[in-house]
Design a protein around this motif. Sequence first.
Motif, PDB file in Angstrom:
ATOM      1  N   SER A 143       0.853  -1.183   0.000  1.00  0.00           N
ATOM      2  CA  SER A 143       0.000   0.000   0.000  1.00  0.00           C
ATOM      3  C   SER A 143       0.894   1.239   0.000  1.00  0.00           C
ATOM      4  O   SER A 143       2.108   1.145   0.164  1.00  0.00           O
ATOM      5  N   SER A 144       0.297   2.402  -0.174  1.00  0.00           N
ATOM      6  CA  SER A 144       1.105   3.629  -0.173  1.00  0.00           C
ATOM      7  C   SER A 144       1.736   3.851   1.201  1.00  0.00           C
ATOM      8  O   SER A 144       2.852   4.345   1.293  1.00  0.00           O
ATOM      9  N   GLY A 145       1.031   3.474   2.270  1.00  0.00           N
ATOM     10  CA  GLY A 145       1.603   3.591   3.618  1.00  0.00           C
ATOM     11  C   GLY A 145       2.821   2.694   3.777  1.00  0.00           C
ATOM     12  O   GLY A 145       3.833   3.099   4.355  1.00  0.00           O
ATOM     13  N   GLN A 146       2.722   1.481   3.245  1.00  0.00           N
ATOM     14  CA  GLN A 146       3.852   0.551   3.307  1.00  0.00           C
ATOM     15  C   GLN A 146       5.011   1.069   2.465  1.00  0.00           C
ATOM     16  O   GLN A 146       6.170   0.941   2.845  1.00  0.00           O
ATOM     17  N   GLN A 147       4.711   1.673   1.323  1.00  0.00           N
ATOM     18  CA  GLN A 147       5.763   2.232   0.476  1.00  0.00           C
ATOM     19  C   GLN A 147       6.481   3.375   1.195  1.00  0.00           C
ATOM     20  O   GLN A 147       7.701   3.493   1.113  1.00  0.00           O
ATOM     21  N   ASN A 148       5.718   4.207   1.917  1.00  0.00           N
ATOM     22  CA  ASN A 148       6.332   5.285   2.693  1.00  0.00           C
ATOM     23  C   ASN A 148       7.232   4.722   3.785  1.00  0.00           C
ATOM     24  O   ASN A 148       8.336   5.228   4.013  1.00  0.00           O
ATOM     25  N   LEU A 149       6.755   3.684   4.458  1.00  0.00           N
ATOM     26  CA  LEU A 149       7.552   3.044   5.497  1.00  0.00           C
ATOM     27  C   LEU A 149       8.829   2.455   4.898  1.00  0.00           C
ATOM     28  O   LEU A 149       9.914   2.582   5.469  1.00  0.00           O
ATOM     29  N   ASN A 150       8.717   1.848   3.721  1.00  0.00           N
ATOM     30  CA  ASN A 150       9.898   1.292   3.053  1.00  0.00           C
ATOM     31  C   ASN A 150      10.906   2.386   2.705  1.00  0.00           C
ATOM     32  O   ASN A 150      12.113   2.176   2.818  1.00  0.00           O
ATOM     33  N   THR A 151      10.404   3.535   2.296  1.00  0.00           N
ATOM     34  CA  THR A 151      11.296   4.658   1.998  1.00  0.00           C
ATOM     35  C   THR A 151      12.033   5.099   3.252  1.00  0.00           C
ATOM     36  O   THR A 151      13.247   5.322   3.232  1.00  0.00           O
ATOM     37  N   ILE A 152      11.314   5.194   4.356  1.00  0.00           N
ATOM     38  CA  ILE A 152      11.939   5.581   5.627  1.00  0.00           C
ATOM     39  C   ILE A 152      12.969   4.540   6.042  1.00  0.00           C
ATOM     40  O   ILE A 152      14.074   4.888   6.470  1.00  0.00           O
ATOM     41  N   MET A 153      12.615   3.265   5.913  1.00  0.00           N
ATOM     42  CA  MET A 153      13.563   2.208   6.272  1.00  0.00           C
ATOM     43  C   MET A 153      14.809   2.285   5.390  1.00  0.00           C
ATOM     44  O   MET A 153      15.935   2.157   5.879  1.00  0.00           O
ATOM     45  N   TYR A 154      14.622   2.517   4.094  1.00  0.00           N
ATOM     46  CA  TYR A 154      15.747   2.606   3.172  1.00  0.00           C
ATOM     47  C   TYR A 154      16.665   3.767   3.556  1.00  0.00           C
ATOM     48  O   TYR A 154      17.884   3.614   3.621  1.00  0.00           O
ATOM     49  N   GLU A 155      16.095   4.927   3.793  1.00  0.00           N
ATOM     50  CA  GLU A 155      16.893   6.103   4.148  1.00  0.00           C
ATOM     51  C   GLU A 155      17.615   5.907   5.477  1.00  0.00           C
ATOM     52  O   GLU A 155      18.769   6.316   5.634  1.00  0.00           O
ATOM     53  N   THR A 156      16.951   5.272   6.430  1.00  0.00           N
ATOM     54  CA  THR A 156      17.582   5.000   7.734  1.00  0.00           C
ATOM     55  C   THR A 156      18.739   4.031   7.570  1.00  0.00           C
ATOM     56  O   THR A 156      19.826   4.257   8.108  1.00  0.00           O
ATOM     57  N   LEU A 157      18.521   2.964   6.818  1.00  0.00           N
ATOM     58  CA  LEU A 157      19.596   1.997   6.559  1.00  0.00           C
ATOM     59  C   LEU A 157      20.772   2.651   5.855  1.00  0.00           C
ATOM     60  O   LEU A 157      21.930   2.406   6.179  1.00  0.00           O
ATOM     61  N   LYS A 158      20.464   3.489   4.881  1.00  0.00           N
ATOM     62  CA  LYS A 158      21.501   4.179   4.123  1.00  0.00           C
ATOM     63  C   LYS A 158      22.340   5.058   5.054  1.00  0.00           C
ATOM     64  O   LYS A 158      23.572   5.057   4.972  1.00  0.00           O
ATOM     65  N   TYR A 159      21.680   5.787   5.958  1.00  0.00           N
ATOM     66  CA  TYR A 159      22.396   6.651   6.887  1.00  0.00           C
ATOM     67  C   TYR A 159      23.235   5.830   7.876  1.00  0.00           C
ATOM     68  O   TYR A 159      24.418   6.080   8.058  1.00  0.00           O
ATOM     69  N   ILE A 160      22.614   4.843   8.509  1.00  0.00           N
ATOM     70  CA  ILE A 160      23.309   4.044   9.526  1.00  0.00           C
ATOM     71  C   ILE A 160      24.494   3.301   8.917  1.00  0.00           C
ATOM     72  O   ILE A 160      25.529   3.148   9.551  1.00  0.00           O
ATOM     73  N   SER A 161      24.351   2.867   7.678  1.00  0.00           N
ATOM     74  CA  SER A 161      25.428   2.097   7.058  1.00  0.00           C
ATOM     75  C   SER A 161      26.662   2.942   6.774  1.00  0.00           C
ATOM     76  O   SER A 161      27.714   2.412   6.439  1.00  0.00           O
ATOM     77  N   LYS A 162      26.557   4.262   6.922  1.00  0.00           N
ATOM     78  CA  LYS A 162      27.705   5.152   6.724  1.00  0.00           C
ATOM     79  C   LYS A 162      28.335   5.583   8.047  1.00  0.00           C
ATOM     80  O   LYS A 162      29.282   6.355   8.044  1.00  0.00           O
ATOM     81  N   THR A 163      27.804   5.112   9.161  1.00  0.00           N
ATOM     82  CA  THR A 163      28.313   5.515  10.477  1.00  0.00           C
ATOM     83  C   THR A 163      29.061   4.356  11.124  1.00  0.00           C
ATOM     84  O   THR A 163      28.907   3.203  10.714  1.00  0.00           O
ATOM     85  N   PRO A 164      29.845   4.641  12.166  1.00  0.00           N
ATOM     86  CA  PRO A 164      30.537   3.559  12.878  1.00  0.00           C
ATOM     87  C   PRO A 164      29.594   2.537  13.508  1.00  0.00           C
ATOM     88  O   PRO A 164      30.009   1.430  13.821  1.00  0.00           O
ATOM     89  N   CYS A 165      28.329   2.887  13.651  1.00  0.00           N
ATOM     90  CA  CYS A 165      27.350   1.954  14.235  1.00  0.00           C
ATOM     91  C   CYS A 165      27.240   0.651  13.452  1.00  0.00           C
ATOM     92  O   CYS A 165      26.883  -0.372  14.007  1.00  0.00           O
ATOM     93  N   ARG A 166      27.557   0.695  12.165  1.00  0.00           N
ATOM     94  CA  ARG A 166      27.372  -0.504  11.333  1.00  0.00           C
ATOM     95  C   ARG A 166      28.275  -1.650  11.767  1.00  0.00           C
ATOM     96  O   ARG A 166      28.026  -2.794  11.415  1.00  0.00           O
ATOM     97  N   TYR A 167      29.297  -1.370  12.533  1.00  0.00           N
ATOM     98  CA  TYR A 167      30.213  -2.420  12.995  1.00  0.00           C
ATOM     99  C   TYR A 167      29.893  -2.900  14.405  1.00  0.00           C
ATOM    100  O   TYR A 167      30.577  -3.764  14.928  1.00  0.00           O
TER     101      TYR A 167
END
Length: 154
Positions: free
Chosen positions: A46-70
Amino acid sequence: MTQLCSGHEIRYTSRIDSSWQLLLWGSWLLTDLKQQRKESGKNKQSSGQQNLNTIMYETLKYISKTPCRYQSPETVRDFLIAMKGHKLTKAEKLQLLNHRPVTAVEIQLMVEESEERLTEEQIESLLQTVTSILPGDPEEQQRDSAMATEDKGD
C-alpha cells in the motif's frame, strides 16, 4: 507497543524506558530494518507501506555510513559497562557510541564542558576505552596499520 527486534523485545512508548534500551536499540535497528526490507519486497504494498519502506531505506543508508554498522548488542553492552567509571551523561555516552571519536578534539565536542570536567588523562582514558571496545572501519584500520609499519621502516 512491543516489537521483537533481532530476537530481543523492545517496548516502544512515548519515550524509551532505559538507557540500555536506547543504546542497544540502534544496533538492533540496523539488523531489523534489513530483515523487514527483505520481507516487504515479497508482497504488494500500500502507499503507507511504500512510505515506510522509503523511511527504512533512508535510515539503513544513513546508519550504514556511520561507525554503528560495525557494532553488535554485545559490543554496546561492553562499552556501557566500561563507561561506568567515567562520569558522563547518557546523552554523552550515546554520542561517543554513535560517533566513535578517535581524537581529544572530538571528545571535547561531544562532552559538555569537558575542559572543566575532564583532565587530559581522563580524555586519553576515554579515547582508549572507545577505540579498544568499539570496532572501527576494518579497511581504515588496515591502512593505518600499514602506514605505521612503513613509518617504522624509514
